[in-house]
Design an enzyme around this catalytic site. Structure first.
Site, PDB file in Angstrom:
ATOM      1  N   LYS A 155      39.641 -17.666   8.069  1.00 22.76           N
ATOM      2  CA  LYS A 155      39.967 -18.129   9.432  1.00 22.76           C
ATOM      3  C   LYS A 155      40.106 -20.145   9.649  1.00 22.76           C
ATOM      4  O   LYS A 155      39.777 -20.684   9.917  1.00 22.76           O
ATOM      5  CB  LYS A 155      39.082 -17.355  10.725  1.00 22.76           C
ATOM      6  CG  LYS A 155      39.087 -16.261  10.457  1.00 22.76           C
ATOM      7  CD  LYS A 155      38.133 -14.777  11.248  1.00 22.76           C
ATOM      8  CE  LYS A 155      38.752 -13.738  11.333  1.00 22.76           C
ATOM      9  NZ  LYS A 155      37.484 -12.968  12.151  1.00 22.76           N
ATOM     10  N   GLN A 163      31.529 -12.747  13.929  1.00 24.17           N
ATOM     11  CA  GLN A 163      32.261 -12.268  12.797  1.00 24.17           C
ATOM     12  C   GLN A 163      31.287 -10.386  12.941  1.00 24.17           C
ATOM     13  O   GLN A 163      30.036 -10.551  12.469  1.00 24.17           O
ATOM     14  CB  GLN A 163      32.339 -12.294  11.655  1.00 24.17           C
ATOM     15  CG  GLN A 163      33.397 -12.004  10.401  1.00 24.17           C
ATOM     16  CD  GLN A 163      34.733 -11.543  10.741  1.00 24.17           C
ATOM     17  OE1 GLN A 163      35.437 -12.903  11.543  1.00 24.17           O
ATOM     18  NE2 GLN A 163      35.699 -10.671   9.638  1.00 24.17           N
ATOM     19  N   ASP A 194      38.186 -13.600  20.998  1.00 22.62           N
ATOM     20  CA  ASP A 194      38.319 -12.287  20.205  1.00 22.62           C
ATOM     21  C   ASP A 194      38.619 -11.019  21.598  1.00 22.62           C
ATOM     22  O   ASP A 194      39.178  -9.830  20.779  1.00 22.62           O
ATOM     23  CB  ASP A 194      37.248 -12.070  19.533  1.00 22.62           C
ATOM     24  CG  ASP A 194      36.684 -11.376  17.917  1.00 22.62           C
ATOM     25  OD1 ASP A 194      38.041 -11.670  17.786  1.00 22.62           O
ATOM     26  OD2 ASP A 194      35.535 -11.984  17.221  1.00 22.62           O
TER      27      ASP A 194
HETATM   28  N1  GUN Z   1      35.728  -7.802  11.720  1.00 22.97           N
HETATM   29  C1  GUN Z   1      37.289  -7.607  11.062  1.00 22.97           C
HETATM   30  N2  GUN Z   1      37.731  -8.169  11.881  1.00 22.97           N
HETATM   31  C2  GUN Z   1      37.171  -8.588  12.875  1.00 22.97           C
HETATM   32  C3  GUN Z   1      37.624  -9.380  14.118  1.00 22.97           C
HETATM   33  O1  GUN Z   1      38.896  -9.746  15.029  1.00 22.97           O
HETATM   34  N3  GUN Z   1      36.763 -10.266  14.678  1.00 22.97           N
HETATM   35  C4  GUN Z   1      35.476  -9.856  14.529  1.00 22.97           C
HETATM   36  N4  GUN Z   1      34.955 -11.043  15.136  1.00 22.97           N
HETATM   37  N5  GUN Z   1      35.068  -9.656  13.696  1.00 22.97           N
HETATM   38  C5  GUN Z   1      36.055  -8.864  13.117  1.00 22.97           C
END
Ligand code: GUN
Length: 298
Positions: A55, A99, A122
């Site tokens: 990311k 995350q 998100d």
């Molecule tokens: N863990 C796995 N996929 C995601 C996501 O799209 N966002 C977040 N915050 N955590 C994750």
């Protein structure tokens, strides 16, 4: 029957990221700053470290400022909430992503609830789930929005199509069903208690599989010509010729290729869309915070 078209999620995501990079540059010229995304990682989960690294790199490539906060697994709730409060107030930060999963002992719902909904790129905050549910502008979770983009790109208008979403998670299944409903599809949400799942899936012009069970959806469940979106990313146990284990989706791909009209591969289908849409949501957040119209076509 000709073999299904392979929906090139990687290619679509690359194009989207290039458009986002151009729009981020235009934003920076107008606003005097780059869009900014803060990513918070608590603990040492190996998969999460890989995702967070990806990311951060994607942000830099798109001209988005990346603020990474890596905290030890022993971090307490109060300390994490103080950081989120600080990020909520920081004018350089347009998007905040914590995350998941969080280490045991930290309440994910409480942490998500602490994020300013207008920075919740998100789309996990209940306010954004509610906005999606009633048709207000907010943030939509990245994976289902990416799936919708691929469907629209491949099929155009989805009006009247029968869609079956397998899986009812807050992150994928439920928002996916909402987006498809808003696009005028006729939507069924199937799940682990659904009776005769193969027969339900056979009705579908659009199948979205998001259950996390390797190759669960078989080729003979699929209506000939249907469009199949495979959200699953499952690693099979290692074998002699594949010591790291093969990645497969929730759909038996080789079987489905002979029946479906189009299908997303794993890897290279839905996966690359998730990060691209995260960048897109961050860019949109930056425009909203600056009182500017979000760019079209993104
Ligand atoms: N863990 C796995 N996929 C995601 C996501 O799209 N966002 C977040 N915050 N955590 C994750």
């Amino acid at each position: 029957m000709p073999e299904a078209v392979r929906i090139d999620g990687k290619g679509f995501a690359d194009g989207l990221r290039a458009r986002i990079a151009a729009a981020a540059e235009a934003f920076a010229l107008h606003a005097g700053r780059r869009p900014g995304l803060a990513v918070v990682l608590v603990g040492e989960d190996a998969a999460s470290q890989v995702y967070v690294g990806a990311k951060g790199r994607a942000c830099i490539e798109a001209g988005i400022a990346s603020f990474e906060h890596r905290l030890p697994a022993t971090t307490g709730a109060a300390e994490l909430l103080v950081l989120i409060e600080r990020l909520n107030r920081d004018p350089e930060v347009d998007g905040i992503l914590v995350q998941l999963p969080l280490p045991e002992g930290l309440d994910e719902q409480a942490v998500i609830a602490a994020i300013d909904p207008d920075k919740d790129v998100d789309g996990f905050h209940v306010i954004n789930a509610g906005r999606l549910s009633v048709g207000q502008e907010g943030f939509v979770p990245c994976t289902p929005l990416g799936c919708l983009m691929l469907l629209r790109d491949h099929l155009g208008d989805l009006s009247g199509l029968e869609a079956v979403v397998i899986g009812r998670s807050n992150i994928v299944g439920k928002p996916m069903a909402q987006l498809l409903t808003d696009a005028n599809a006729t939507v069924t949400i199937a799940h682990s208690r659904t009776r005769d799942l193969p027969e339900v899936v056979r009705r579908a012009d659009i199948v979205v599989a998001a259950v996390g069970r390797p190759e669960m959806v078989r080729g003979d469940w699929i209506k000939p010509g249907a469009t199949v979106i495979d959200v699953g990313i499952n690693r099979l146990p290692p074998t002699e010729d594949r010591p790291k284990g093969r990645l497969v989706g929730d759909v038996a791909y080789a079987e489905a290729l002979g029946v479906a009209g189009a299908i997303t591969p794993v890897p290279g289908g839905v996966g690359p869309m998730t990060i691209a849409v995260l960048l897109r949501n961050t860019l949109v957040a930056a425009h909203r915070h600056a009182g500017m119209d979000a760019p079209s076509g993104i």
